[in-house]
Design a protein around this motif. Structure first.
Motif, PDB file in Angstrom:
ATOM      1  N   GLY A   1       0.557  -0.986  -0.061  1.00 61.06           N
ATOM      2  CA  GLY A   1      -0.115  -0.038   0.156  1.00 61.06           C
ATOM      3  C   GLY A   1       0.787   1.281   0.024  1.00 61.06           C
ATOM      4  O   GLY A   1       0.291   2.461  -0.180  1.00 61.06           O
ATOM      5  N   GLY A   2       2.145   1.145   0.018  1.00 57.52           N
ATOM      6  CA  GLY A   2       3.086   2.116  -0.088  1.00 57.52           C
ATOM      7  C   GLY A   2       3.071   3.098   1.474  1.00 57.52           C
ATOM      8  O   GLY A   2       2.560   2.690   2.226  1.00 57.52           O
ATOM      9  N   ILE A   3       3.758   3.992   1.332  1.00 49.65           N
ATOM     10  CA  ILE A   3       4.084   4.883   2.754  1.00 49.65           C
ATOM     11  C   ILE A   3       2.945   5.552   2.991  1.00 49.65           C
ATOM     12  O   ILE A   3       2.718   5.687   4.438  1.00 49.65           O
ATOM     13  CB  ILE A   3       5.253   5.911   2.293  1.00 49.65           C
TER      14      ILE A   3
ATOM     15  N   ARG B   1      16.847  -2.223   3.320  1.00 46.29           N
ATOM     16  CA  ARG B   1      16.977  -0.557   2.967  1.00 46.29           C
ATOM     17  C   ARG B   1      15.736  -0.172   2.847  1.00 46.29           C
ATOM     18  O   ARG B   1      15.317   0.901   3.457  1.00 46.29           O
ATOM     19  CB  ARG B   1      18.242  -0.576   2.108  1.00 46.29           C
ATOM     20  N   VAL B   2      15.032  -0.554   1.499  1.00 45.96           N
ATOM     21  CA  VAL B   2      13.892   0.002   1.168  1.00 45.96           C
ATOM     22  C   VAL B   2      12.833  -0.035   2.042  1.00 45.96           C
ATOM     23  O   VAL B   2      12.004   1.072   2.569  1.00 45.96           O
ATOM     24  CB  VAL B   2      13.296  -0.543  -0.116  1.00 45.96           C
ATOM     25  N   VAL B   3      12.484  -0.987   2.791  1.00 47.51           N
ATOM     26  CA  VAL B   3      11.433  -1.387   3.761  1.00 47.51           C
ATOM     27  C   VAL B   3      11.802  -0.340   5.039  1.00 47.51           C
ATOM     28  O   VAL B   3      10.874   0.306   5.462  1.00 47.51           O
ATOM     29  CB  VAL B   3      11.349  -2.830   4.224  1.00 47.51           C
ATOM     30  N   MET B   4      12.883  -0.404   5.663  1.00 51.00           N
ATOM     31  CA  MET B   4      13.354   0.149   6.838  1.00 51.00           C
ATOM     32  C   MET B   4      13.096   1.828   6.524  1.00 51.00           C
ATOM     33  O   MET B   4      12.594   2.711   7.423  1.00 51.00           O
ATOM     34  CB  MET B   4      14.547  -0.224   7.304  1.00 51.00           C
ATOM     35  N   GLU B   5      13.506   2.306   5.506  1.00 51.61           N
ATOM     36  CA  GLU B   5      13.659   3.823   5.193  1.00 51.61           C
ATOM     37  C   GLU B   5      12.122   4.298   5.270  1.00 51.61           C
ATOM     38  O   GLU B   5      11.723   5.278   5.593  1.00 51.61           O
ATOM     39  CB  GLU B   5      14.126   4.120   3.898  1.00 51.61           C
ATOM     40  N   GLN B   6      11.197   3.452   4.565  1.00 52.20           N
ATOM     41  CA  GLN B   6       9.824   3.630   4.538  1.00 52.20           C
ATOM     42  C   GLN B   6       9.071   3.725   5.732  1.00 52.20           C
ATOM     43  O   GLN B   6       8.444   4.627   6.151  1.00 52.20           O
ATOM     44  CB  GLN B   6       9.063   2.866   3.494  1.00 52.20           C
TER      45      GLN B   6
END
Length: 319
Positions: free
Chosen positions: A38-40, A89-94
């Motif tokens: 569902g995105g950020i 990286r992508v998951v944690m940053e979001q």
């Protein structure tokens, strides 16, 4: 003359490591691939629902402490056990950005796969060996143990129906019965794993969630040593298998494990956590570990329940 020799088991001499403890561990969520898809914006909506309850948990913890200065840490769990998606990286940053947008700080980031095995320690197998099934009155124990069947319940199952003897009356159906039921039974039968290939079991979500609670409560030891060692990373790896079980995001955070846990979860987790509490009620923690934590809590003038289930609290919010 014979020398004086004293024999004792190695386990009796082994010391039990004392792990750092906060007063409260607050779980800010459990991320599956559906939420990430569902995105950020969906993550922001999740943390917006969580924020008021996290604040209430902090206030309640402060009120019941004599000092009024609580040690509270927050954590966030991601499912990388049943489904792998994106990269750490992508998951944690979001996740961090969405949490910060609602005023929340995530101290620790944990992997669900780390509840199965962490630092080469098979945590799920470790907890399995500590299960002591709740004895059922007036039964013969003819059913195989939980370690063989992979099923754990909180009472007496319905008798299995099978072919009866010739000329004999058929056995009438009997309902399951909960141990220590309050007027009416609420029977729970929990699957701990469903597949076993080449000696590897696929653990169920409730069982991994029970291991997760024990990690947060600081109750697990392997050969006397603590099993939850948060790591600080200089850079995020590209593969989930290269990630530690627990990563410390906030260098100033209170300890990961705590005397009590508080989890803010979507309402769809209610049946899972019911199963978790059934499992926790039948886990036998090493007495030395229990005594150590009870002594520490008394020294801090904290009234800590002896029942592990009573150390866990929840709020379930609409998805």
């Amino acid at each position: 003359m014979r020398p004086d020799v004293t024999f004792e088991e190695t386990a009796a001499r082994r010391s039990v490591e004392s792990v750092p403890l906060s007063h409260l561990s607050v779980e800010l969520g459990h991320l599956y691939i559906e939420e990430f898809a569902g995105g950020i914006e969906q993550l922001r909506r999740h943390f917006a629902r969580v924020a008021p309850w996290a604040a209430a948990a902090r206030a309640a913890c402060a009120e019941r402490l004599p000092s009024g200065r609580p040690r509270i840490s927050t954590c966030f769990l991601i499912d990388d056990y049943f489904t792998r998606f994106s990269t750490p990286r992508v998951v944690m940053e979001q996740v961090r950005e969405a949490a910060q947008d609602t005023g929340l700080v995530i101290d620790y980031f944990a992997r669900e796969a780390g509840c199965a095995q962490a630092d080469d320690i098979p945590l799920a197998e470790l907890v399995l060996t500590q299960l002591v099934s709740d004895p059922v009155p007036e039964t013969t124990g003819d059913r195989p143990p939980t370690s063989e069947t992979g099923w754990l319940c909180n009472g007496k199952r319905s008798p299995a129906s099978g072919p009866g003897q010739a000329m004999s009356a058929g056995r009438s159906w009997q309902p399951p019965v909960q141990n220590a039921a309050n007027r009416h039974s609420i029977f729970m039968d929990v699957e701990l794993w469903d597949i076993e290939e080449n000696g590897q079991r696929r653990w169920s979500c409730p069982f991994l969630a029970a291991v997760w609670q024990l990690m947060r409560l600081g109750l697990l030891r392997h050969e006397g040593e603590g099993v939850t060692n948060p790591y600080q990373l200089d850079d995020w790896p590209d593969d989930w298998d290269e990630m530690p079980a627990v990563v410390k995001l906030n260098p100033h955070a209170a300890p990961f494990s705590a005397y009590r846990t508080f989890s803010v979860l979507g309402s769809r987790f209610l049946p899972i956590e019911h199963a978790v509490r059934t499992i926790l009620s039948q886990v036998s923690i090493t007495p030395a570990v229990l005594d150590q934590i009870q002594t520490r809590s008394r020294n801090e003038h904290i009234d800590l329940p002896k029942d592990l289930v009573e150390r866990t609290e929840y709020v379930f919010v609409g998805d």
